[in-house]
Write an enzyme that holds these catalytic residues in place. Sequence first.
Site, mmCIF file in Angstrom:
data_model
loop_
_atom_site.group_PDB
_atom_site.id
_atom_site.type_symbol
_atom_site.label_atom_id
_atom_site.label_comp_id
_atom_site.label_asym_id
_atom_site.label_seq_id
_atom_site.Cartn_x
_atom_site.Cartn_y
_atom_site.Cartn_z
ATOM 1 N N SER A 159 0.873 -1.173 0.000
ATOM 2 C CA SER A 159 0.000 0.000 0.000
ATOM 3 C C SER A 159 0.907 1.219 0.000
ATOM 4 O O SER A 159 2.065 1.140 0.425
ATOM 5 C CB SER A 159 -0.843 -0.002 1.289
ATOM 6 N N TYR A 173 -1.942 -0.962 10.463
ATOM 7 C CA TYR A 173 -1.917 -1.134 9.001
ATOM 8 C C TYR A 173 -0.617 -0.568 8.440
ATOM 9 O O TYR A 173 0.042 -1.185 7.603
ATOM 10 C CB TYR A 173 -3.130 -0.416 8.399
ATOM 11 N N LYS A 177 2.149 -2.949 6.601
ATOM 12 C CA LYS A 177 2.455 -2.766 5.176
ATOM 13 C C LYS A 177 3.931 -2.419 4.967
ATOM 14 O O LYS A 177 4.558 -2.880 4.012
ATOM 15 C CB LYS A 177 1.554 -1.685 4.574
HETATM 16 N N1 LIG Z 1 -8.618 -0.808 -1.569
HETATM 17 C C1 LIG Z 1 -7.623 -0.006 -1.314
HETATM 18 O O1 LIG Z 1 -7.785 1.228 -1.356
HETATM 19 C C2 LIG Z 1 -6.278 -0.561 -0.966
HETATM 20 C C3 LIG Z 1 -5.202 0.327 -0.912
HETATM 21 C C4 LIG Z 1 -3.930 -0.169 -0.608
HETATM 22 C C5 LIG Z 1 -3.753 -1.517 -0.366
HETATM 23 N N2 LIG Z 1 -4.817 -2.365 -0.400
HETATM 24 C C6 LIG Z 1 -4.573 -3.773 -0.134
HETATM 25 O O2 LIG Z 1 -5.109 -4.560 -1.165
HETATM 26 C C7 LIG Z 1 -5.332 -5.890 -0.673
HETATM 27 C C8 LIG Z 1 -6.718 -6.331 -1.118
HETATM 28 O O3 LIG Z 1 -7.689 -5.501 -0.491
HETATM 29 P P1 LIG Z 1 -9.024 -5.010 -1.228
HETATM 30 O O4 LIG Z 1 -9.044 -3.539 -1.156
HETATM 31 O O5 LIG Z 1 -9.184 -5.690 -2.507
HETATM 32 O O6 LIG Z 1 -10.106 -5.502 -0.157
HETATM 33 P P2 LIG Z 1 -11.357 -6.512 -0.243
HETATM 34 O O7 LIG Z 1 -11.905 -6.538 1.144
HETATM 35 O O8 LIG Z 1 -12.259 -6.127 -1.359
HETATM 36 O O9 LIG Z 1 -10.681 -7.915 -0.590
HETATM 37 C C9 LIG Z 1 -9.849 -8.570 0.332
HETATM 38 C C10 LIG Z 1 -10.084 -10.070 0.240
HETATM 39 O O10 LIG Z 1 -9.188 -10.697 1.170
HETATM 40 C C11 LIG Z 1 -9.894 -11.693 1.873
HETATM 41 N N3 LIG Z 1 -9.264 -11.942 3.171
HETATM 42 C C12 LIG Z 1 -9.280 -11.133 4.271
HETATM 43 N N4 LIG Z 1 -8.650 -11.728 5.292
HETATM 44 C C13 LIG Z 1 -8.232 -12.934 4.837
HETATM 45 C C14 LIG Z 1 -7.533 -14.001 5.427
HETATM 46 N N5 LIG Z 1 -7.165 -13.969 6.722
HETATM 47 N N6 LIG Z 1 -7.250 -15.086 4.672
HETATM 48 C C15 LIG Z 1 -7.643 -15.136 3.370
HETATM 49 N N7 LIG Z 1 -8.326 -14.167 2.773
HETATM 50 C C16 LIG Z 1 -8.617 -13.070 3.490
HETATM 51 C C17 LIG Z 1 -11.304 -11.142 1.998
HETATM 52 O O11 LIG Z 1 -12.249 -12.165 2.279
HETATM 53 C C18 LIG Z 1 -11.507 -10.469 0.655
HETATM 54 O O12 LIG Z 1 -12.057 -11.352 -0.291
HETATM 55 C C19 LIG Z 1 -5.151 -5.801 0.842
HETATM 56 O O13 LIG Z 1 -3.868 -6.302 1.174
HETATM 57 C C20 LIG Z 1 -5.214 -4.313 1.123
HETATM 58 O O14 LIG Z 1 -4.516 -3.948 2.283
HETATM 59 C C21 LIG Z 1 -6.076 -1.923 -0.699
#
Ligand SMILES: NC(=O)c1ccc[n+]([C@@H]2O[C@H](COP(=O)([O-])OP(=O)(O)OC[C@H]3O[C@@H](n4cnc5c(N)ncnc54)[C@H](O)[C@@H]3O)[C@@H](O)[C@H]2O)c1
Length: 272
Positions: A159, A173, A177
Amino acid sequence: MMFERFSVKGYGAIVTGGASGIGLAFVEALAESGARVAILDVDSISLGKQVDRLSSRGLDVRGHKLDVTDRKAVDQVFAEVSAEYGRLDVVFANAGIDPGIGFSNPDGSPSEAGAIENYEDERWNRTIEINLNGIFATIRAAARHMKRGGGGSIVVTTSIAAYLNEGMIGAAYMAAKAGAAHLARNAALELAPYKIRVNAVAPGFIVTNIGGGWLKQPEVQNSIGATVPIGRIGDADDLKGLALFLASRASSYITGAQIPIDGGVSLGKRPA
Ligand SMILES: NC(=O)c1ccc[n+]([C@@H]2O[C@H](COP(=O)([O-])OP(=O)(O)OC[C@H]3O[C@@H](n4cnc5c(N)ncnc54)[C@H](O)[C@@H]3O)[C@@H](O)[C@H]2O)c1
């Protein structure tokens, strides 16, 4: 042909947290390009729905219910998938959570719950367990199978929080990260002689289900979007090109990189 360098046809791939948001975009980018993709996710309902939806489009995907904090289960699923595919070329270590507000509310006012002196152990531990320890378990399992297979590409979702401080995002977080980003670089150095590349993608604000889907609210999208240099919040589809690039031979000389994919947020606020 130049395009052949971007090919992942016939590759065996694993995506953790692949049933939603950014992980699902990775799954689609790989599967639509001819890879066989195992989706690992703790949410069995979304997992089932996405596997059915993508399979009905003729894509080669399979689902495994998995919590990345269960180290034994991670090892087991990796062994199963690698045996089934006979190869493991690409692993996206992506599963992660947003454990809630940091020391500032979105309007800039102080947040009691996110203040460091009030930060709860349960919130800290759960975040580190999924967002850092889960990435460790995934990279470790990937390294074992890829070493045997003679190489591969590991991509960690970090992130912009890995290197930028932002009061809205919680302390745990940030730490998780930053830890995952440095772990990815260390693994990149260690695994380079085995033809295993390890890179990170660092998304900015992307509309997904994270944190209860708070980024889906139009007023949040407008207020945050206006500060993003490119002028809008991101969509999970915005990550597909980078996913294919890092998974394929197109990025064959890149390892240990962390690539921001944030509409310019890392550069500063959108100029007036
Ligand atoms: N959306 C954003 O703005 C953003 C920004 C920076 C980083 N991220 C990172 O992107 C990655 C994906 O997040 P997203 O935004 O797509 O969120 P999301 O909630 O849409 O998807 C995350 C998925 O991970 C699964 N998950 C959660 N905990 C889990 C576990 N213990 N074991 C297996 N699966 C698990 C959830 O069930 C979900 O399907 C994460 O690492 C998040 O920190 C997201």
